[in-house]
Design an enzyme around this catalytic site. Structure first.
Site, PDB file in Angstrom:
ATOM      1  N   HIS A 212      -6.704 -21.235 -43.874  1.00  0.00           N
ATOM      2  CA  HIS A 212      -6.978 -20.117 -42.965  1.00  0.00           C
ATOM      3  C   HIS A 212      -8.125 -19.308 -43.558  1.00  0.00           C
ATOM      4  CE1 HIS A 212      -5.132 -16.894 -40.119  1.00  0.00           C
ATOM      5  NE2 HIS A 212      -6.413 -16.657 -40.309  1.00  0.00           N
TER       6      HIS A 212
ATOM      7  N   GLU B 265      -6.858 -22.738 -39.417  1.00  0.00           N
ATOM      8  CA  GLU B 265      -6.395 -21.584 -38.657  1.00  0.00           C
ATOM      9  C   GLU B 265      -7.423 -20.464 -38.717  1.00  0.00           C
ATOM     10  OE1 GLU B 265      -1.594 -21.927 -39.626  1.00  0.00           O
ATOM     11  OE2 GLU B 265      -2.795 -20.351 -40.569  1.00  0.00           O
TER      12      GLU B 265
ATOM     13  N   HIS C 233       5.083 -19.031 -40.571  1.00  0.00           N
ATOM     14  CA  HIS C 233       5.076 -17.660 -41.103  1.00  0.00           C
ATOM     15  C   HIS C 233       6.458 -17.311 -41.652  1.00  0.00           C
ATOM     16  CE1 HIS C 233       2.498 -14.101 -41.622  1.00  0.00           C
ATOM     17  NE2 HIS C 233       3.663 -13.507 -41.809  1.00  0.00           N
TER      18      HIS C 233
END
Length: 237
Positions: free
Chosen positions: A43, A70, A190
């Site tokens: 990410h 991401e 998450h």
């Protein structure tokens, strides 16, 4: 079996805190795949405080499983992904100053923007996923964007599960059922961990992939990375 994609941002954070190239991000990506991970996630953020844009480019030649990038589709991120052409791009609406991702897309409000972004990635053969909260209207909105998959934002579940509230899984189950009806692939991520991943997997129909970084790396400090990956794989069977 649900695929395990290891988010290696924390390895880059550790490297950047000291300078130099220890631990080596590319070697770590090679190792997690050798230990059984079925994907690698990064990410990159505009300030490059953990994964750098060049890391993302260099990983292209190292990741032989699924490569998932991401991020918020700002122009620099779009250019990066279109250059690399990973297996999957996961669209996350995080602000530049956010410590970590903290909300899913409003797929209704941002429909036209997401439609345009997804069309561009599809033209380049990149599978798309949208980070969403477990809200039925948002799943419906995601379907309308043309995305291939959704990624369920699981912080709420993880927090409540840790408090003993197993009923927190309900909106995720309902969202997954609707996504399956819409023929949307389902990812999740998450705050998923060894403590909660098996319960989540057992209750979410059609769960294709989980992306886990912070908890997995923290658990590996005590248990070892190869061992932890095998533990996750066993719980995801």
């Amino acid at each position: 079996m649900t695929k395990l994609s290891v988010n290696i941002n924390k390895i880059a954070t550790l490297r950047n805190s000291r300078g130099g190239d220890v631990p080596n991000v590319l070697q770590f990506a090679k190792d997690v795949q050798r230990f059984g991970a079925e994907g690698v996630t990064v990410h990159p953020r505009p300030d490059e405080r953990h994964i750098r844009y060049q890391d993302a480019r260099d990983l292209k030649s190292v990741v032989h499983t699924e490569y998932n990038i991401e991020g918020n589709p700002v122009p620099s991120f779009m250019d990066l992904v279109l250059q690399i052409k990973p297996t999957q791009v996961t669209l996350v609406p995080d602000a530049e100053d956010a410590i970590t991702s903290n909300a899913g897309w409003d797929t209704i409000k941002h429909k036209s923007f997401l439609v345009d972004v997804i069309k561009e990635f599809h033209k380049n053969g990149i599978r798309t996923s949208i980070f969403v909260d477990p809200v039925l209207s948002q799943i419906e909105g995601a379907k309308a964007t043309g995305t291939d998959r959704i990624e369920l934002y699981t912080e709420g579940f993880a927090l409540q599960y840790g408090l003993g509230n197993t009923g927190a899984i309900k909106p995720y189950v309902e969202s997954a059922v609707l996504a399956n009806q819409f023929d949307l692939g389902i990812n999740a991520g998450h705050d998923l961990s060894l403590e909660n991943i098996q319960f989540f997997k057992q209750n979410i129909p059609g769960l294709l992939e989980v992306s886990i970084g912070h908890a997995l790396i923290a658990e590996s400090l005590y248990l070892g990375i190869e061992n932890v990956i095998q533990m996750y794989l066993n719980k995801l069977k």
